[in-house]
Design a protein around this motif. Structure first.
Motif, mmCIF file in Angstrom:
data_model
loop_
_atom_site.group_PDB
_atom_site.id
_atom_site.type_symbol
_atom_site.label_atom_id
_atom_site.label_comp_id
_atom_site.label_asym_id
_atom_site.label_seq_id
_atom_site.Cartn_x
_atom_site.Cartn_y
_atom_site.Cartn_z
ATOM 1 N N ILE A 71 39.211 36.990 41.964
ATOM 2 C CA ILE A 71 40.459 37.702 42.211
ATOM 3 C C ILE A 71 41.172 37.833 40.874
ATOM 4 N N SER A 72 41.314 39.065 40.404
ATOM 5 C CA SER A 72 42.021 39.294 39.142
ATOM 6 C C SER A 72 43.312 40.026 39.452
ATOM 7 N N SER A 73 44.357 39.631 38.742
ATOM 8 C CA SER A 73 45.666 40.227 38.978
ATOM 9 C C SER A 73 46.453 40.228 37.677
ATOM 10 N N GLY A 74 47.564 40.933 37.707
ATOM 11 C CA GLY A 74 48.473 40.946 36.571
ATOM 12 C C GLY A 74 48.574 42.299 35.922
ATOM 13 N N ILE A 75 49.776 42.625 35.503
ATOM 14 C CA ILE A 75 50.018 43.877 34.788
ATOM 15 C C ILE A 75 50.023 43.604 33.293
ATOM 16 N N PHE A 76 50.903 42.716 32.857
ATOM 17 C CA PHE A 76 51.019 42.395 31.434
ATOM 18 C C PHE A 76 50.223 41.158 31.062
ATOM 19 N N PHE A 77 50.177 40.191 31.972
ATOM 20 C CA PHE A 77 49.431 38.956 31.750
ATOM 21 C C PHE A 77 48.359 38.865 32.824
ATOM 22 N N LYS A 78 47.118 38.985 32.427
ATOM 23 C CA LYS A 78 46.008 38.981 33.372
ATOM 24 C C LYS A 78 45.647 37.560 33.772
ATOM 25 N N GLN A 79 45.265 37.420 35.037
ATOM 26 C CA GLN A 79 44.833 36.135 35.561
ATOM 27 C C GLN A 79 43.620 36.388 36.443
ATOM 28 N N ALA A 80 42.616 35.538 36.330
ATOM 29 C CA ALA A 80 41.418 35.659 37.155
ATOM 30 C C ALA A 80 41.126 34.313 37.801
ATOM 31 N N ASP A 81 41.033 34.314 39.122
ATOM 32 C CA ASP A 81 40.681 33.112 39.875
ATOM 33 C C ASP A 81 39.301 33.317 40.483
ATOM 34 N N ASN A 82 38.471 32.284 40.410
ATOM 35 C CA ASN A 82 37.126 32.351 40.963
ATOM 36 C C ASN A 82 36.974 31.345 42.091
ATOM 37 N N LEU A 83 36.254 31.764 43.116
ATOM 38 C CA LEU A 83 35.940 30.888 44.237
ATOM 39 C C LEU A 83 34.447 31.005 44.503
ATOM 40 N N GLU A 84 33.758 29.884 44.380
ATOM 41 C CA GLU A 84 32.330 29.867 44.671
ATOM 42 C C GLU A 84 32.137 30.158 46.160
ATOM 43 N N LEU A 85 31.205 31.044 46.480
ATOM 44 C CA LEU A 85 31.029 31.453 47.873
ATOM 45 C C LEU A 85 30.571 30.313 48.773
ATOM 46 N N PHE A 86 29.796 29.365 48.233
ATOM 47 C CA PHE A 86 29.303 28.283 49.093
ATOM 48 C C PHE A 86 30.432 27.361 49.536
ATOM 49 N N ARG A 87 31.610 27.466 48.919
ATOM 50 C CA ARG A 87 32.751 26.637 49.304
ATOM 51 C C ARG A 87 33.555 27.209 50.475
ATOM 52 N N ILE A 88 33.283 28.440 50.856
ATOM 53 C CA ILE A 88 34.035 29.069 51.946
ATOM 54 C C ILE A 88 33.607 28.453 53.272
ATOM 55 N N LYS A 89 34.613 27.982 54.033
ATOM 56 C CA LYS A 89 34.342 27.343 55.319
ATOM 57 C C LYS A 89 34.628 28.247 56.508
ATOM 58 N N ASP A 90 35.717 28.999 56.440
ATOM 59 C CA ASP A 90 36.144 29.763 57.602
ATOM 60 C C ASP A 90 36.755 31.085 57.155
ATOM 61 N N TYR A 91 36.740 32.061 58.078
ATOM 62 C CA TYR A 91 37.249 33.400 57.818
ATOM 63 C C TYR A 91 38.221 33.769 58.926
ATOM 64 N N SER A 92 39.206 34.553 58.564
ATOM 65 C CA SER A 92 40.159 35.028 59.554
ATOM 66 C C SER A 92 40.631 36.418 59.143
ATOM 67 N N ILE A 93 40.646 37.346 60.106
ATOM 68 C CA ILE A 93 41.130 38.698 59.859
ATOM 69 C C ILE A 93 42.407 38.889 60.663
ATOM 70 N N THR A 94 43.445 39.396 60.014
ATOM 71 C CA THR A 94 44.668 39.750 60.723
ATOM 72 C C THR A 94 44.969 41.217 60.460
ATOM 73 N N GLN A 95 45.396 41.887 61.527
ATOM 74 C CA GLN A 95 45.742 43.296 61.446
ATOM 75 C C GLN A 95 46.983 43.552 62.289
ATOM 76 N N PRO A 96 48.165 43.540 61.678
ATOM 77 C CA PRO A 96 49.333 43.959 62.439
ATOM 78 C C PRO A 96 49.157 45.412 62.898
ATOM 79 N N PHE A 97 50.008 45.831 63.820
ATOM 80 C CA PHE A 97 49.857 47.155 64.418
ATOM 81 C C PHE A 97 49.834 48.269 63.378
ATOM 82 N N TRP A 98 50.740 48.212 62.396
ATOM 83 C CA TRP A 98 50.786 49.289 61.410
ATOM 84 C C TRP A 98 49.526 49.308 60.550
ATOM 85 N N MET A 99 48.911 48.144 60.329
ATOM 86 C CA MET A 99 47.663 48.106 59.558
ATOM 87 C C MET A 99 46.504 48.690 60.363
ATOM 88 N N GLN A 100 46.516 48.483 61.666
ATOM 89 C CA GLN A 100 45.487 49.081 62.519
ATOM 90 C C GLN A 100 45.567 50.593 62.462
#
Length: 150
Positions: A71-100
């Motif tokens: 995950i990379s973010s930032g306009i003036f100061f860039k930041q990158a966070d890494n997450l190893e995929l084998f560390r992911i335990k659970d997933y959740s999807i949320t979709q409010p009405f306007w997002m649907q």
């Protein structure tokens, strides 16, 4: 690095996030027009903050490879966070009405990583990302010989 998926938040999602600031600015402008002209200053300030927040959301990038979610973010100061995929335990999807309505979704990933227990992918287009991500996580666990013990 060879990324399988590169995602970013939708511009529509970013716009919805800054609507309260835009409305506040409109309120200041209305008061400035009818009562106190000095209220133009906070109106312009609210618009500048809204523009910065809008750009801040648009500059977020989610890159998924066979091993890592970055995950990379930032306009003036860039930041990158890494997450190893084998560390992911659970997933959740949320979709409010306007997002649907606009075919967008928020994905919450729960991990065993000490620095980022929860990772959110916000405002991304609705897709079969979860199925692909689930397969990538399983493959990463097999490659790293990770076995979950409950």
């Amino acid at each position: 690095m060879n990324y399988l998926y590169s995602l970013r938040p939708s511009p529509l999602y970013a716009l919805v996030c800054v609507i309260p600031l835009i409305l506040l600015s409109c309120g200041f402008l209305a008061l400035a027009y009818y009562k106190w002209p000095v209220l133009c200053i906070p109106a312009v300030g609210c618009l500048l903050i809204a523009w910065y927040h809008y750009l801040q959301i648009l500059f977020i990038r989610y890159h998924i490879s066979a091993e890592v979610l970055q995950i990379s973010s930032g306009i003036f100061f860039k930041q990158a966070d890494n997450l190893e995929l084998f560390r992911i335990k659970d997933y959740s999807i949320t979709q409010p009405f306007w997002m649907q309505l606009f075919r967008l979704m928020n994905v919450q990933l729960i991990s065993t990583d000490q620095t980022s227990r929860s990772v959110s992918l916000r405002g991304i287009p609705n897709s079969d990302l979860m199925d692909s991500l689930r397969e990538l996580v399983q493959q990463a666990r097999l490659r790293n010989h990770i076995v979950e013990i409950s």
